[in-house]
Design a protein around this motif. Structure first.
Motif, short mmCIF file in Angstrom:
data_model
loop_
_atom_site.label_atom_id
_atom_site.label_comp_id
_atom_site.label_asym_id
_atom_site.label_seq_id
_atom_site.Cartn_x
_atom_site.Cartn_y
_atom_site.Cartn_z
N MET A 44 -6.17 16.37 13.15
CA MET A 44 -6.17 17.13 11.50
C MET A 44 -6.86 17.68 11.84
N LEU A 45 -6.54 19.43 12.57
CA LEU A 45 -7.32 20.66 13.12
C LEU A 45 -6.45 22.08 12.69
N GLU A 46 -5.33 21.32 12.44
CA GLU A 46 -4.85 22.29 12.36
C GLU A 46 -4.43 23.03 10.59
N LYS A 47 -5.65 23.99 10.15
CA LYS A 47 -5.88 23.74 8.60
C LYS A 47 -4.46 24.60 7.96
N ASP A 48 -3.04 24.76 8.56
CA ASP A 48 -2.24 25.33 7.65
C ASP A 48 -1.21 24.70 7.87
N THR A 49 -1.74 23.43 8.43
CA THR A 49 -0.23 22.12 8.50
C THR A 49 -0.56 20.49 8.25
N ASP A 50 -1.58 20.44 7.87
CA ASP A 50 -3.16 19.54 8.27
C ASP A 50 -2.63 18.96 6.22
N PRO A 51 -2.62 17.84 5.43
CA PRO A 51 -2.46 17.60 4.57
C PRO A 51 -4.14 17.61 3.37
N VAL A 52 -4.43 17.44 4.06
CA VAL A 52 -6.51 17.92 3.57
C VAL A 52 -6.90 18.70 4.88
N GLU A 53 -8.36 19.72 3.81
CA GLU A 53 -9.02 20.08 4.67
C GLU A 53 -10.76 20.06 4.25
N GLU A 54 -10.70 19.27 3.23
CA GLU A 54 -12.00 18.60 3.02
C GLU A 54 -12.03 16.89 3.16
N ILE A 55 -14.08 16.69 3.88
CA ILE A 55 -13.69 15.61 4.63
C ILE A 55 -13.40 14.78 3.47
N ASN A 56 -13.25 14.32 2.48
CA ASN A 56 -13.55 13.94 0.98
C ASN A 56 -11.76 13.06 0.90
N ASP A 57 -11.33 14.70 1.30
CA ASP A 57 -9.70 14.41 0.42
C ASP A 57 -9.23 13.32 1.65
N LEU A 58 -9.94 14.07 3.10
CA LEU A 58 -9.50 13.09 4.36
C LEU A 58 -9.41 11.46 4.12
N GLU A 59 -10.28 10.98 3.55
CA GLU A 59 -10.97 9.96 3.49
C GLU A 59 -9.58 9.34 2.65
N ALA A 60 -9.60 9.75 1.60
CA ALA A 60 -8.82 8.97 0.45
C ALA A 60 -7.79 9.09 0.85
N TRP A 61 -6.78 10.33 1.78
CA TRP A 61 -5.79 10.50 2.18
C TRP A 61 -5.37 9.50 3.34
N LEU A 62 -6.46 9.16 4.69
CA LEU A 62 -5.91 8.33 5.76
C LEU A 62 -5.77 6.83 4.62
N PHE A 63 -6.56 6.59 3.64
CA PHE A 63 -6.66 5.69 3.05
C PHE A 63 -5.30 5.15 2.62
N GLU A 64 -4.51 5.33 1.76
CA GLU A 64 -3.69 5.90 1.13
C GLU A 64 -2.69 5.87 1.52
N HIS A 65 -2.20 6.94 3.23
CA HIS A 65 -1.17 6.20 3.88
C HIS A 65 -1.67 4.95 5.12
N ASP A 66 -2.33 4.39 4.70
CA ASP A 66 -3.19 3.38 5.49
C ASP A 66 -2.69 3.69 7.44
N LYS A 67 -3.42 4.85 7.13
CA LYS A 67 -3.84 5.97 8.78
C LYS A 67 -5.25 4.84 8.98
N GLY A 68 -5.94 5.12 8.76
CA GLY A 68 -6.97 4.88 9.31
C GLY A 68 -7.95 4.82 8.38
N TYR A 69 -9.55 4.74 8.72
CA TYR A 69 -10.72 4.58 8.26
C TYR A 69 -12.12 5.09 8.68
N PHE A 70 -13.11 6.13 8.33
CA PHE A 70 -13.71 6.15 8.25
C PHE A 70 -15.28 6.62 7.78
N THR A 71 -16.38 5.86 8.39
CA THR A 71 -17.67 6.11 7.95
C THR A 71 -18.59 6.73 8.21
#
Length: 78
Positions: A44-71
């Motif tokens: 998710m390095l393409e800012k124009d096509t990725d669903p989120v830009e901020e790390i906190n938003d990515l965490e929520a998006w990954l969880f919501e779409h069952d893509k993965g997890y990080f801490t």
């Protein structure tokens, strides 16, 4: 006064995985490097096509779409 461990260094630990997989663990000296690795790990390095830009938003998006997890957490190592 001398510190008990004179070579102590703060590091950031990234524990990350795709859904259903085992965790991968990385160590970084900079928080920003850990965050960049998260975006790279999930391709998710393409800012124009990725669903989120901020790390906190990515965490929520990954969880919501069952893509993965990080801490990311910090700790001292010596």
């Amino acid at each position: 006064m001398e510190r008990p461990f004179p070579h102590t260094r703060l590091v950031y630990v990234l524990s990350i995985r795709n859904s259903g997989e085992e965790d991968d663990v990385y160590l970084f000296y900079q928080y920003s490097d850990a965050c960049e690795q998260v975006f790279e790990y999930f391709d998710m390095l393409e800012k124009d096509t990725d669903p989120v830009e901020e790390i906190n938003d990515l965490e929520a998006w990954l969880f919501e779409h069952d893509k993965g997890y990080f801490t990311i957490f910090s700790t001292n190592v010596h």
